[in-house]
Design a protein around this motif. Structure first.
Motif, PDB file in Angstrom:
ATOM      1  N   ARG B 262     -10.852  -9.346   6.298  1.00  0.00           N
ATOM      2  CA  ARG B 262     -12.170  -8.988   5.753  1.00  0.00           C
ATOM      3  C   ARG B 262     -12.218  -9.090   4.234  1.00  0.00           C
ATOM      4  N   ASP B 263     -11.093  -9.504   3.659  1.00  0.00           N
ATOM      5  CA  ASP B 263     -10.982  -9.643   2.203  1.00  0.00           C
ATOM      6  C   ASP B 263     -11.272  -8.324   1.483  1.00  0.00           C
ATOM      7  N   MET B 264     -10.738  -7.249   2.041  1.00  0.00           N
ATOM      8  CA  MET B 264     -10.944  -5.938   1.412  1.00  0.00           C
ATOM      9  C   MET B 264      -9.839  -5.721   0.382  1.00  0.00           C
ATOM     10  N   TRP B 265      -9.995  -6.320  -0.773  1.00  0.00           N
ATOM     11  CA  TRP B 265      -8.939  -6.273  -1.801  1.00  0.00           C
ATOM     12  C   TRP B 265      -8.617  -4.841  -2.234  1.00  0.00           C
ATOM     13  N   TRP B 266      -9.620  -3.968  -2.175  1.00  0.00           N
ATOM     14  CA  TRP B 266      -9.395  -2.571  -2.595  1.00  0.00           C
ATOM     15  C   TRP B 266      -8.441  -1.835  -1.644  1.00  0.00           C
ATOM     16  N   TRP B 267      -8.162  -2.456  -0.506  1.00  0.00           N
ATOM     17  CA  TRP B 267      -7.240  -1.834   0.443  1.00  0.00           C
ATOM     18  C   TRP B 267      -5.793  -2.290   0.159  1.00  0.00           C
ATOM     19  N   TYR B 268      -5.605  -3.581  -0.080  1.00  0.00           N
ATOM     20  CA  TYR B 268      -4.218  -4.069  -0.206  1.00  0.00           C
ATOM     21  C   TYR B 268      -3.724  -4.262  -1.640  1.00  0.00           C
ATOM     22  N   ILE B 269      -4.645  -4.451  -2.601  1.00  0.00           N
ATOM     23  CA  ILE B 269      -4.141  -4.645  -3.976  1.00  0.00           C
ATOM     24  C   ILE B 269      -3.612  -3.347  -4.605  1.00  0.00           C
ATOM     25  N   PRO B 270      -4.349  -2.211  -4.507  1.00  0.00           N
ATOM     26  CA  PRO B 270      -3.829  -0.991  -5.169  1.00  0.00           C
ATOM     27  C   PRO B 270      -2.414  -0.573  -4.736  1.00  0.00           C
ATOM     28  N   PRO B 271      -2.078  -0.535  -3.415  1.00  0.00           N
ATOM     29  CA  PRO B 271      -0.686  -0.147  -3.108  1.00  0.00           C
ATOM     30  C   PRO B 271       0.331  -1.151  -3.659  1.00  0.00           C
ATOM     31  N   GLY B 272      -0.034  -2.438  -3.624  1.00  0.00           N
ATOM     32  CA  GLY B 272       0.869  -3.471  -4.168  1.00  0.00           C
ATOM     33  C   GLY B 272       1.103  -3.260  -5.655  1.00  0.00           C
ATOM     34  N   VAL B 273       0.012  -2.988  -6.377  1.00  0.00           N
ATOM     35  CA  VAL B 273       0.125  -2.763  -7.830  1.00  0.00           C
ATOM     36  C   VAL B 273       0.949  -1.500  -8.099  1.00  0.00           C
ATOM     37  N   CYS B 274       0.702  -0.457  -7.292  1.00  0.00           N
ATOM     38  CA  CYS B 274       1.451   0.794  -7.486  1.00  0.00           C
ATOM     39  C   CYS B 274       2.946   0.560  -7.277  1.00  0.00           C
ATOM     40  N   ILE B 275       3.298  -0.173  -6.208  1.00  0.00           N
ATOM     41  CA  ILE B 275       4.725  -0.452  -5.955  1.00  0.00           C
ATOM     42  C   ILE B 275       5.297  -1.186  -7.163  1.00  0.00           C
ATOM     43  N   ALA B 276       4.586  -2.227  -7.606  1.00  0.00           N
ATOM     44  CA  ALA B 276       5.092  -3.041  -8.721  1.00  0.00           C
ATOM     45  C   ALA B 276       5.264  -2.197  -9.980  1.00  0.00           C
ATOM     46  N   LEU B 277       4.246  -1.388 -10.307  1.00  0.00           N
ATOM     47  CA  LEU B 277       4.308  -0.599 -11.552  1.00  0.00           C
ATOM     48  C   LEU B 277       5.390   0.476 -11.485  1.00  0.00           C
ATOM     49  N   CYS B 278       5.484   1.141 -10.329  1.00  0.00           N
ATOM     50  CA  CYS B 278       6.458   2.228 -10.214  1.00  0.00           C
ATOM     51  C   CYS B 278       7.880   1.664 -10.287  1.00  0.00           C
ATOM     52  N   VAL B 279       8.115   0.559  -9.556  1.00  0.00           N
ATOM     53  CA  VAL B 279       9.442  -0.066  -9.576  1.00  0.00           C
ATOM     54  C   VAL B 279       9.756  -0.545 -10.993  1.00  0.00           C
ATOM     55  N   MET B 280       8.748  -1.120 -11.648  1.00  0.00           N
ATOM     56  CA  MET B 280       8.955  -1.629 -13.004  1.00  0.00           C
ATOM     57  C   MET B 280       9.306  -0.470 -13.960  1.00  0.00           C
ATOM     58  N   SER B 281       8.573   0.648 -13.816  1.00  0.00           N
ATOM     59  CA  SER B 281       8.845   1.768 -14.735  1.00  0.00           C
ATOM     60  C   SER B 281      10.266   2.293 -14.541  1.00  0.00           C
ATOM     61  N   ILE B 282      10.686   2.411 -13.271  1.00  0.00           N
ATOM     62  CA  ILE B 282      12.044   2.926 -12.999  1.00  0.00           C
ATOM     63  C   ILE B 282      13.087   1.932 -13.515  1.00  0.00           C
ATOM     64  N   ALA B 283      12.835   0.637 -13.261  1.00  0.00           N
ATOM     65  CA  ALA B 283      13.786  -0.380 -13.725  1.00  0.00           C
ATOM     66  C   ALA B 283      13.878  -0.365 -15.244  1.00  0.00           C
ATOM     67  N   MET B 284      12.731  -0.154 -15.905  1.00  0.00           N
ATOM     68  CA  MET B 284      12.734  -0.137 -17.379  1.00  0.00           C
ATOM     69  C   MET B 284      13.550   1.034 -17.915  1.00  0.00           C
ATOM     70  N   ILE B 285      13.440   2.180 -17.222  1.00  0.00           N
ATOM     71  CA  ILE B 285      14.264   3.332 -17.650  1.00  0.00           C
ATOM     72  C   ILE B 285      15.741   2.986 -17.461  1.00  0.00           C
ATOM     73  N   GLY B 286      16.038   2.353 -16.317  1.00  0.00           N
ATOM     74  CA  GLY B 286      17.417   1.926 -16.048  1.00  0.00           C
ATOM     75  C   GLY B 286      17.937   0.996 -17.122  1.00  0.00           C
ATOM     76  N   PHE B 287      17.119   0.000 -17.490  1.00  0.00           N
ATOM     77  CA  PHE B 287      17.540  -0.954 -18.535  1.00  0.00           C
ATOM     78  C   PHE B 287      17.716  -0.236 -19.872  1.00  0.00           C
ATOM     79  N   GLY B 288      16.837   0.767 -20.096  1.00  0.00           N
ATOM     80  CA  GLY B 288      16.942   1.556 -21.329  1.00  0.00           C
ATOM     81  C   GLY B 288      18.294   2.241 -21.426  1.00  0.00           C
TER      82      GLY B 288
END
Lengths: 230, 303
Positions: B262-288
């Motif tokens: 149904r092309d309901m982007w508001w359903w699948y994009i937000p969790p994808g973005v959240c996963i990406a951002l959260c993983v990125m933030s944790i990885a950045m702390i790790g790299f720090g």
């Protein structure tokens, strides 16, 4: 009453494709209480390895270390614990002798805990130790990185003295220090020896230091120990 | 010396001279990277607060039902899903599950990795060979296929997932801990402690472990990040616990219940973005943390 090394040899490598290398062969000498045996020789001849073997930190390929006639290899657990207290080793690099993440006080109190010293006596023992090595009590609150090489080497000796050892293996104790501090440490070692009657095995490549400190001197060269002064 | 003659330089010097010729100001980039790290920390705390206090941020309880397949509106900022749940509320509550899987997995694997690496590096010899041989075997096991098989046979629950991920992600931690332990055990203070008669346990706990923390922290954070990704992948494949909606489960439902068709982007994009951002933030702390370790090491070398 002596710490003896009898026919001690050390070989490295498995022997495959000629990788076996003999460092020294059938070395024998004796440490007596209150006296210093100086061990000198060129770099890479195995002086420090021999020191570690005498201190029981490394095992020889053949030969035995005897404390008062008791061989180190056949010792029971209680005897070995006693050996660990009686024979100590002081290392070359004073900055590396203390855990960088612990204050000096903590490193010292751990040793007193190991000795089961009652808490009421610990402060007194620490004060006496500091008096012997000539340092103020302020050093206790510092981290090793905040102290100089000379101060740390004194503290390393002081910590060893808490265990009341009979013999100390001194592995180049002054080579990382500058000349004036070297003299202070050597005089301190002599004073402690005269007071406590400790036997030293002094390892150094500095002939002047060896001649100043030792009653007997041996030269480890090409895998053999030659006695220079007996 | 003539110009043009190649002088042998250490890698650090090469980096400096390349930067000089390209007219790059490395300090500027380092500063940017520092800001980047701070951004990571900020993002991570944002997600942590979401996970700890979801009821403060979610407009509705995650199970409350409204009209299905609603597009974003003032009442439902990210619309509703197939059974009428508010997607924003699900997203906020999902942070807790995803982060819990990540951290619980990292705790298990860090503990196992620490134990194996510490024993292996300290005792050396046969113990080292046996433990490292076992580590190599675990290292070559393909993780995701194995987890899929285990997940298919066992009852799919979040605890099974945490346990399986935790039991299979410790090997790189063990190797790093072992190599650092091998280095520390040769330090004068460890030799002195052995000489004074301290027990191996005391030396490992009191002298070696505190000096391993700066190696463990980045590994812990990076394992958390990778566990979150694994959880999302497995949930997307339908091997997650559907009773506890994580971001991965949300993606899975968006895929299987018509969100993509149904092309309901508001359903699948937000969790994808959240996963990406959260993983990125944790990885950045790790790299720090890794960067700090590198700095400390260089500082010590310079001395």
């Amino acid at each position: 009453m002596a710490l003896k090394a009898e026919n001690v040899s050390k070989t490295y490598g498995s022997g495959l494709l000629g990788s076996r290398k003999c460092i020294f062969r059938e070395v024998s000498f004796e440490l007596e209480p209150g006296k210093t045996f100086g061990l000198m020789g060129p770099s890479g001849e195995g002086k420090s390895t021999l020191g570690r073997i005498v201190a029981g930190l490394e095992s020889p390929t053949s030969g035995t270390i005897l404390l008062n006639g008791n061989p180190l290899l056949g010792m029971k657990k209680a005897e070995y614990t006693a050996f660990r207290r009686r024979v100590q080793m002081m290392f070359q690099d004073p900055t590396d002798s203390f855990n960088p993440r612990k204050r000096i006080e903590q490193s010292i109190s751990e040793v007193l805990k190991l000795l089961n010293s009652p808490e009421s006596k610990r402060l007194q023992s620490t004060k006496e130790m500091l008096k012997t090595i000539g340092l103020p009590k302020e050093v206790l609150a510092r981290y090793p990185s905040q102290l100089s090489g000379g101060q740390l080497q004194r503290l390393a000796l002081g910590r060893i003295l808490l265990l009341e050892p009979e013999y100390i293996v001194l592995d180049e104790p002054t080579s990382a220090l500058d000349v004036s501090v070297q003299a202070q440490i050597l005089h301190l070692l002599k004073k402690v020896q005269a007071e406590e009657g400790i036997g030293y095995l002094l390892i150094s490549h500095d002939e002047a230091v060896i001649r100043f400190m030792s009653e007997r001197i041996g030269m480890l060269k090409k895998g053999k120990l030659d006695m220079i002064r007996t | 010396m003539k110009k043009g003659i190649c002088i042998q330089k250490s890698p650090g010097q090469w980096k400096d001279s390349i930067a000089h010729y390209l007219n790059l100001d490395i300090r500027k980039y380092k500063k940017t990277f520092k800001k980047f790290n701070r951004g990571g920390l900020f993002l991570f705390f944002f997600f942590l607060i979401l996970a700890l206090f979801p009821s403060l941020f979610a407009p509705y309880p995650p199970t409350e039902r409204f009209v299905s397949y609603e597009p974003p509106s003032a009442a439902h900022l990210l619309g509703t899903n197939d059974i009428g749940n508010d997607i924003l509320s699900e997203l906020v509550y999902g942070a807790r599950i995803s982060m819990m899987v990540g951290f619980a997995t990292a705790c298990i694997s860090t503990f196992i990795g620490l134990m194996i690496g510490l024993c292996s590096g300290y005792f050396r010899g046969t113990i080292d060979e046996l433990l490292m041989g076992f580590t190599d075997v675990v290292l070559i096991i393909p993780k995701i296929p194995l987890i899929i098989i285990i997940g298919a046979f066992l009852h799919p629950s979040i605890w099974t997932l945490i346990l399986v991920l935790g039991l299979l992600s410790w090997e790189s931690i063990a190797r790093v801990v072992r190599s650092k332990t091998l280095q520390i055990r040769e330090a004068g203070y460890v030799k002195s402690a052995r000489c004074m008669g301290f027990s191996s346990f005391h030396i490992m706990v009191s002298d070696i472990f505190p000096n391993l923390i700066h190696v463990l922290m980045p590994k812990f954070m990076l394992t958390t990040a990778s566990a979150m990704i694994s959880e999302a992948s497995l949930s997307f494949l339908g091997l997650g616990d559907t009773s506890m909606k994580s971001w991965g489960i949300m993606l899975s439902f968006a895929f299987s219940r018509g969100g993509f068709i149904r092309d309901m982007w508001w359903w699948y994009i937000p969790p994808g973005v959240c996963i990406a951002l959260c993983v990125m933030s944790i990885a950045m702390i790790g790299f720090g943390f890794e960067g700090r370790d590198e700095k400390e090491r260089r500082g010590m070398d310079a001395e």
